[in-house]
Design an enzyme around this catalytic site. Structure first.
Site, PDB file in Angstrom:
ATOM      1  N   GLY A  35      52.166  37.710  43.847  1.00  0.00           N
ATOM      2  CA  GLY A  35      52.306  36.273  44.057  1.00  0.00           C
ATOM      3  C   GLY A  35      52.421  35.468  42.778  1.00  0.00           C
ATOM      4  O   GLY A  35      52.706  34.268  42.817  1.00  0.00           O
ATOM      5  N   GLU A  36      52.197  36.097  41.619  1.00  0.00           N
ATOM      6  CA  GLU A  36      52.323  35.343  40.356  1.00  0.00           C
ATOM      7  C   GLU A  36      53.768  34.894  40.148  1.00  0.00           C
ATOM      8  O   GLU A  36      54.702  35.567  40.565  1.00  0.00           O
ATOM      9  CB  GLU A  36      51.895  36.225  39.173  1.00  0.00           C
ATOM     10  CG  GLU A  36      50.416  36.462  39.111  1.00  0.00           C
ATOM     11  CD  GLU A  36      50.026  37.381  37.961  1.00  0.00           C
ATOM     12  OE1 GLU A  36      50.907  37.785  37.180  1.00  0.00           O
ATOM     13  OE2 GLU A  36      48.826  37.709  37.869  1.00  0.00           O
ATOM     14  N   ARG A  93      46.546  11.177  45.082  1.00  0.00           N
ATOM     15  CA  ARG A  93      45.597  10.456  45.934  1.00  0.00           C
ATOM     16  C   ARG A  93      44.142  10.803  45.629  1.00  0.00           C
ATOM     17  O   ARG A  93      43.234  10.134  46.084  1.00  0.00           O
ATOM     18  CB  ARG A  93      45.930  10.698  47.413  1.00  0.00           C
ATOM     19  CG  ARG A  93      47.201   9.973  47.827  1.00  0.00           C
ATOM     20  CD  ARG A  93      47.609  10.290  49.242  1.00  0.00           C
ATOM     21  NE  ARG A  93      48.149  11.638  49.380  1.00  0.00           N
ATOM     22  CZ  ARG A  93      48.555  12.181  50.519  1.00  0.00           C
ATOM     23  NH1 ARG A  93      48.470  11.490  51.638  1.00  0.00           N
ATOM     24  NH2 ARG A  93      49.048  13.401  50.557  1.00  0.00           N
ATOM     25  N   HIS A 127      50.887   6.866  43.031  1.00  0.00           N
ATOM     26  CA  HIS A 127      50.003   6.313  44.063  1.00  0.00           C
ATOM     27  C   HIS A 127      49.212   5.121  43.535  1.00  0.00           C
ATOM     28  O   HIS A 127      49.090   4.092  44.204  1.00  0.00           O
ATOM     29  CB  HIS A 127      49.074   7.415  44.567  1.00  0.00           C
ATOM     30  CG  HIS A 127      48.086   6.940  45.573  1.00  0.00           C
ATOM     31  ND1 HIS A 127      48.469   6.366  46.767  1.00  0.00           N
ATOM     32  CD2 HIS A 127      46.732   6.917  45.557  1.00  0.00           C
ATOM     33  CE1 HIS A 127      47.391   6.022  47.442  1.00  0.00           C
ATOM     34  NE2 HIS A 127      46.329   6.336  46.733  1.00  0.00           N
ATOM     35  N   ASP A 168      47.686  -0.844  53.706  1.00  0.00           N
ATOM     36  CA  ASP A 168      46.300  -0.857  53.200  1.00  0.00           C
ATOM     37  C   ASP A 168      46.211  -1.779  51.986  1.00  0.00           C
ATOM     38  O   ASP A 168      47.224  -2.177  51.405  1.00  0.00           O
ATOM     39  CB  ASP A 168      45.786   0.554  52.876  1.00  0.00           C
ATOM     40  CG  ASP A 168      46.710   1.309  51.937  1.00  0.00           C
ATOM     41  OD1 ASP A 168      47.289   0.675  51.041  1.00  0.00           O
ATOM     42  OD2 ASP A 168      46.870   2.528  52.104  1.00  0.00           O
ATOM     43  N   LYS A 192      42.627  -1.138  56.115  1.00  0.00           N
ATOM     44  CA  LYS A 192      42.570   0.229  56.673  1.00  0.00           C
ATOM     45  C   LYS A 192      41.303   0.920  56.179  1.00  0.00           C
ATOM     46  O   LYS A 192      41.010   0.885  54.992  1.00  0.00           O
ATOM     47  CB  LYS A 192      43.818   0.996  56.220  1.00  0.00           C
ATOM     48  CG  LYS A 192      43.913   2.420  56.700  1.00  0.00           C
ATOM     49  CD  LYS A 192      45.224   3.076  56.256  1.00  0.00           C
ATOM     50  CE  LYS A 192      45.098   3.781  54.927  1.00  0.00           C
ATOM     51  NZ  LYS A 192      46.293   4.553  54.557  1.00  0.00           N
ATOM     52  N   ASP A 222      52.716  11.159  54.782  1.00  0.00           N
ATOM     53  CA  ASP A 222      52.195  12.526  54.870  1.00  0.00           C
ATOM     54  C   ASP A 222      52.181  12.895  56.364  1.00  0.00           C
ATOM     55  O   ASP A 222      53.150  13.428  56.891  1.00  0.00           O
ATOM     56  CB  ASP A 222      50.805  12.536  54.228  1.00  0.00           C
ATOM     57  CG  ASP A 222      50.205  13.927  54.123  1.00  0.00           C
ATOM     58  OD1 ASP A 222      50.775  14.860  54.684  1.00  0.00           O
ATOM     59  OD2 ASP A 222      49.153  14.080  53.479  1.00  0.00           O
ATOM     60  N   THR A 223      51.122  12.520  57.077  1.00  0.00           N
ATOM     61  CA  THR A 223      51.133  12.732  58.533  1.00  0.00           C
ATOM     62  C   THR A 223      51.924  11.630  59.248  1.00  0.00           C
ATOM     63  O   THR A 223      52.259  11.764  60.418  1.00  0.00           O
ATOM     64  CB  THR A 223      49.702  12.695  59.089  1.00  0.00           C
ATOM     65  OG1 THR A 223      49.168  11.380  58.872  1.00  0.00           O
ATOM     66  CG2 THR A 223      48.810  13.716  58.404  1.00  0.00           C
ATOM     67  N   SER A 226      49.351   6.457  58.808  1.00  0.00           N
ATOM     68  CA  SER A 226      49.143   5.097  58.283  1.00  0.00           C
ATOM     69  C   SER A 226      50.235   4.157  58.779  1.00  0.00           C
ATOM     70  O   SER A 226      49.968   3.046  59.241  1.00  0.00           O
ATOM     71  CB  SER A 226      49.154   5.095  56.753  1.00  0.00           C
ATOM     72  OG  SER A 226      48.180   5.967  56.277  1.00  0.00           O
TER      73      SER A 226
HETATM   74  C1  R5P Z   1      47.099   6.093  51.129  1.00  0.00           C
HETATM   75  O1  R5P Z   1      46.322   5.536  50.363  1.00  0.00           O
HETATM   76  C2  R5P Z   1      48.532   6.284  50.823  1.00  0.00           C
HETATM   77  O2  R5P Z   1      49.057   5.195  50.126  1.00  0.00           O
HETATM   78  C3  R5P Z   1      49.343   6.540  52.079  1.00  0.00           C
HETATM   79  O3  R5P Z   1      49.233   5.410  52.924  1.00  0.00           O
HETATM   80  C4  R5P Z   1      48.835   7.745  52.835  1.00  0.00           C
HETATM   81  O4  R5P Z   1      48.564   8.800  51.969  1.00  0.00           O
HETATM   82  C5  R5P Z   1      49.863   8.181  53.856  1.00  0.00           C
HETATM   83  O5  R5P Z   1      49.361   9.295  54.530  1.00  0.00           O
HETATM   84  P1  R5P Z   1      49.593   9.471  56.083  1.00  0.00           P
HETATM   85  O6  R5P Z   1      51.075   9.436  56.306  1.00  0.00           O
HETATM   86  O7  R5P Z   1      48.983  10.810  56.398  1.00  0.00           O
HETATM   87  O8  R5P Z   1      48.880   8.351  56.760  1.00  0.00           O
END
Ligand code: R5P
Length: 309
Positions: A35-36, A93, A127, A168, A192, A222-223, A226
């Site tokens: 895996g290296e 983050r 970020h 947020d 948030k 990400d997911t 937010s």
């Molecule tokens: C949070 O502080 C970041 O600015 C993004 O809002 C967050 O990381 C987005 O992640 P997700 O899509 O999972 O909510």
């Protein structure tokens, strides 16, 4: 000079060198059985000013390690100067201790990159801009907000009725960067609160969205939680069209499908992270011309901030 790319986002690297009118210097990347990662720069770079393109996007640890190994290879090949282009900065983050006995991994990553031999770093929509201070070397933090403003002006017929929203409090300055470029549209801010890893709730909304079109701005998807939660709250409060703009589209497993089902009408991201999804709702604008121009300016000692005036 030479431009080399890791394996994290070769399509973006290719577009950057095309914009610069040059070619990527060949690099061989291979895996050992255990895996290296192994790297070999395939041409002499002795005395060169080298730009290394590698977003540390998922798989974050693999891509980060590949970047560090490339830097070591370049230093040992006697290059004159290395600029690391990190269109996406993984671990950004984890920029502070939010609970006792937590690490500040964004700072650890900065120290690793410096120790491996970087002389300068170029990032896009970090970020938090304070990450620049985790390095002792210069860090240029480019922003995609002018690209999003151009996109919004071309694609949205309803800008006069629009407000710009941050999902947020931490994203207010970023959202203001778009609002300011759209004739100072009003800002809306979500309060948030994070309730677990990758889970958050919106407890208050500051500002009015009733009968407004809302452009939500974030740095990362990400997911998608937010943005979708903010959009749902805005819809409940009477918002009309809701669009999202986010620089880094990570789209973890299930995010694209969930966003397809959400009340968001359009999601605009950049290509800082290699895209492997297909969705009519998601549009991609390229940061390649922006990064190419930053490279040109670094080479000719011109202002980078002037790019955003
Ligand atoms: C949070 O502080 C970041 O600015 C993004 O809002 C967050 O990381 C987005 O992640 P997700 O899509 O999972 O909510």
């Amino acid at each position: 000079m030479a431009v080399i790319s890791g394996t994290a986002n070769k399509p973006l690297a290719q577009k950057i060198v095309e914009a610069l009118g040059t070619e990527l210097l060949p690099v061989e990347t291979y895996r050992f059985k255990d895996g290296e990662t192994g790297i070999r720069i395939k041409e002499s770079v002795r005395g060169y000013e080298v730009f290394v393109i590698q977003p540390t996007s998922p798989p974050v640890n693999e891509n980060l390690m590949e970047l560090l190994i490339m830097l070591d290879a370049l230093r040992r090949a006697s290059v004159a100067e290395i600029t690391v282009i990190m269109p996406y900065y993984g671990y950004a983050r984890q920029d502070r201790k939010s609970k006792p006995r937590e690490p500040i991994t964004a700072r650890l990553v900065a120290e690793l990159i410096e120790a491996a031999g970087a002389d300068r770093v170029v990032a896009v929509d970090l970020h938090v801009p304070q990450i620049q201070g985790f390095f002792k070397i210069p860090v240029d933090n480019l922003t995609a907000m002018p690209l999003f403003a151009d996109y919004a002006r071309d694609a949205l017929p309803f800008l006069q009725n629009a407000v710009v929203a941050s999902p947020d409090v931490g994203g207010v300055v970023r959202a203001n960067g778009l609002a300011y470029r759209l004739d100072n549209r009003p800002l809306v801010i979500c309060d948030k609160r994070r309730t677990g890893t990758n889970v958050a709730e919106i407890v208050h909304v500051i500002g009015d969205v009733a009968d407004k079109d809302v452009l939500i701005v974030d740095d990362i998807i990400d997911t998608g939680g937010s943005l979708m939660k903010a959009a749902k709250v805005f819809k409940e409060r009477g918002a009309k069209n809701i669009w999202a703009f986010a620089t880094h589209g990570l789209f973890s497993e299930g995010a694209v499908e969930a966003m397809e089902e959400s009340v968001l009408e359009r999601i605009v991201v950049t290509d800082t992270v290699r895209s492997e999804y297909s969705s009519e709702k998601i549009q991609v604008v390229s940061v390649a011309p922006l990064i190419a121009e930053a490279i040109r300016r670094i080479r000719t000692n011109q202002s980078i901030s002037a790019l955003f005036d």
